[in-house]
Design an enzyme around this catalytic site. Sequence first.
Site, PDB file in Angstrom:
ATOM      1  N   HIS A 281      52.582  38.735  42.896  1.00 25.67           N
ATOM      2  CA  HIS A 281      52.265  38.789  41.464  1.00 25.67           C
ATOM      3  C   HIS A 281      53.473  39.124  40.591  1.00 25.67           C
ATOM      4  O   HIS A 281      54.254  40.027  40.915  1.00 25.67           O
ATOM      5  CB  HIS A 281      51.189  39.843  41.211  1.00 25.67           C
ATOM      6  CG  HIS A 281      49.855  39.496  41.809  1.00 25.67           C
ATOM      7  ND1 HIS A 281      49.247  38.260  41.632  1.00 25.67           N
ATOM      8  CD2 HIS A 281      49.003  40.216  42.578  1.00 25.67           C
ATOM      9  CE1 HIS A 281      48.080  38.253  42.269  1.00 25.67           C
ATOM     10  NE2 HIS A 281      47.916  39.420  42.866  1.00 25.67           N
TER      11      HIS A 281
ATOM     12  N   ASP B 152      47.512  37.541  53.624  1.00 28.22           N
ATOM     13  CA  ASP B 152      47.842  38.759  52.855  1.00 28.22           C
ATOM     14  C   ASP B 152      47.893  40.061  53.665  1.00 28.22           C
ATOM     15  O   ASP B 152      47.331  41.079  53.236  1.00 28.22           O
ATOM     16  CB  ASP B 152      46.846  38.944  51.702  1.00 28.22           C
ATOM     17  CG  ASP B 152      46.886  37.817  50.672  1.00 28.22           C
ATOM     18  OD1 ASP B 152      47.590  36.823  50.907  1.00 28.22           O
ATOM     19  OD2 ASP B 152      46.198  37.947  49.649  1.00 28.22           O
TER      20      ASP B 152
ATOM     21  N   CYS C  94      40.312  37.468  49.656  1.00 29.59           N
ATOM     22  CA  CYS C  94      41.253  36.357  49.880  1.00 29.59           C
ATOM     23  C   CYS C  94      40.986  35.577  51.160  1.00 29.59           C
ATOM     24  O   CYS C  94      41.241  34.371  51.217  1.00 29.59           O
ATOM     25  CB  CYS C  94      42.689  36.878  49.825  1.00 29.59           C
ATOM     26  SG  CYS C  94      43.131  37.437  48.159  1.00 29.59           S
TER      27      CYS C  94
ATOM     28  N   LYS D 283      51.381  33.199  46.515  1.00 31.00           N
ATOM     29  CA  LYS D 283      50.350  32.836  45.535  1.00 31.00           C
ATOM     30  C   LYS D 283      50.209  33.921  44.478  1.00 31.00           C
ATOM     31  O   LYS D 283      50.511  35.084  44.742  1.00 31.00           O
ATOM     32  CB  LYS D 283      48.995  32.633  46.238  1.00 31.00           C
ATOM     33  CG  LYS D 283      48.481  33.895  46.941  1.00 31.00           C
ATOM     34  CD  LYS D 283      47.219  33.599  47.722  1.00 31.00           C
ATOM     35  CE  LYS D 283      46.738  34.808  48.511  1.00 31.00           C
ATOM     36  NZ  LYS D 283      46.299  35.948  47.708  1.00 31.00           N
TER      37      LYS D 283
ATOM     38  N   ASP E 178      50.193  37.642  48.645  1.00 28.96           N
ATOM     39  CA  ASP E 178      49.914  37.872  47.240  1.00 28.96           C
ATOM     40  C   ASP E 178      51.266  38.194  46.603  1.00 28.96           C
ATOM     41  O   ASP E 178      52.033  39.011  47.139  1.00 28.96           O
ATOM     42  CB  ASP E 178      48.942  39.056  47.119  1.00 28.96           C
ATOM     43  CG  ASP E 178      47.864  38.826  46.075  1.00 28.96           C
ATOM     44  OD1 ASP E 178      47.631  37.670  45.689  1.00 28.96           O
ATOM     45  OD2 ASP E 178      47.244  39.824  45.649  1.00 28.96           O
TER      46      ASP E 178
ATOM     47  N   HIS F 188      43.780  40.122  36.351  1.00 31.57           N
ATOM     48  CA  HIS F 188      43.666  40.480  37.769  1.00 31.57           C
ATOM     49  C   HIS F 188      44.082  41.938  37.986  1.00 31.57           C
ATOM     50  O   HIS F 188      43.608  42.594  38.910  1.00 31.57           O
ATOM     51  CB  HIS F 188      44.547  39.527  38.574  1.00 31.57           C
ATOM     52  CG  HIS F 188      44.483  39.691  40.057  1.00 31.57           C
ATOM     53  ND1 HIS F 188      43.304  39.708  40.766  1.00 31.57           N
ATOM     54  CD2 HIS F 188      45.474  39.836  40.978  1.00 31.57           C
ATOM     55  CE1 HIS F 188      43.586  39.851  42.063  1.00 31.57           C
ATOM     56  NE2 HIS F 188      44.883  39.943  42.214  1.00 31.57           N
TER      57      HIS F 188
ATOM     58  N   HIS G 217      49.131  45.606  42.243  1.00 26.64           N
ATOM     59  CA  HIS G 217      49.439  45.460  43.671  1.00 26.64           C
ATOM     60  C   HIS G 217      50.330  44.246  43.902  1.00 26.64           C
ATOM     61  O   HIS G 217      50.335  43.304  43.109  1.00 26.64           O
ATOM     62  CB  HIS G 217      48.144  45.311  44.485  1.00 26.64           C
ATOM     63  CG  HIS G 217      47.346  44.092  44.094  1.00 26.64           C
ATOM     64  ND1 HIS G 217      46.448  44.105  43.065  1.00 26.64           N
ATOM     65  CD2 HIS G 217      47.345  42.827  44.569  1.00 26.64           C
ATOM     66  CE1 HIS G 217      45.915  42.899  42.932  1.00 26.64           C
ATOM     67  NE2 HIS G 217      46.453  42.095  43.826  1.00 26.64           N
TER      68      HIS G 217
HETATM   69 ZN    ZN Z   1      46.183  40.010  43.861  1.00 24.14          ZN
END
Ligand code: ZN
Length: 195
Positions: free
Chosen positions: A53, A9, A144, A102, A51, A59, A73
């Site tokens: 999303h 990340d 993470c 992810k 990351d 989250h 984010h």
């Molecule tokens: Zn995240």
Amino acid sequence: MSRALIIVDVQKDFCEGGSVPVKGGADRAAAIAELVQRADGQYAFVVATRDHHIDPGAHFSDNPDFQDSFPVHCVVGSEGSEFHPDFAPAVDSGHVDEIFFKGANSASKSGFEGSTKDGTTLSAWLKARDIADLDVVGIATDHCVKATALDGARVGFTVRVLLDYTAGVAADTTRTALDELRQAGVALSGEPVVA
Ligand SMILES: [Zn+2]
């Protein structure tokens, strides 16, 4: 059997100026890019996680506790989701063999919850290439990076975290993370960088 480097990340939103800035993130991004260049040939494979999303539920929060909930984010397609510009050249120059995404619809702190664009999971990808040992670096040590290293140990890899190439959100949670990692049999090298 051989060793792979997992870069967790290293994205704009997790570095200074991003929406969940981790102090030292930009500095680590540059250091990781150097590590990747310098280690050319030392690792059988180098992979990165992102990351990624779309709708990760709780989250994201307007009142984040920075443990389980965070400001918005790394939304797919946003500038903040991109690799940090000090790390991106390592990817653009072909030094990173694969990228694992992810967290489309969940928190997914572990890179082992990630998969390639064609759906191959990190664990399956590494095992198909006879990887037994992992070095883990990236952001954040206490989130993470920790989750990825713990999952790696859990599914049978020998895992080492290179602390000189990580950055933590907070000193207390980083300390706790290092204890958890040691207890799980994860090797730690270098010194933790914390806010
Ligand atoms: Zn995240």
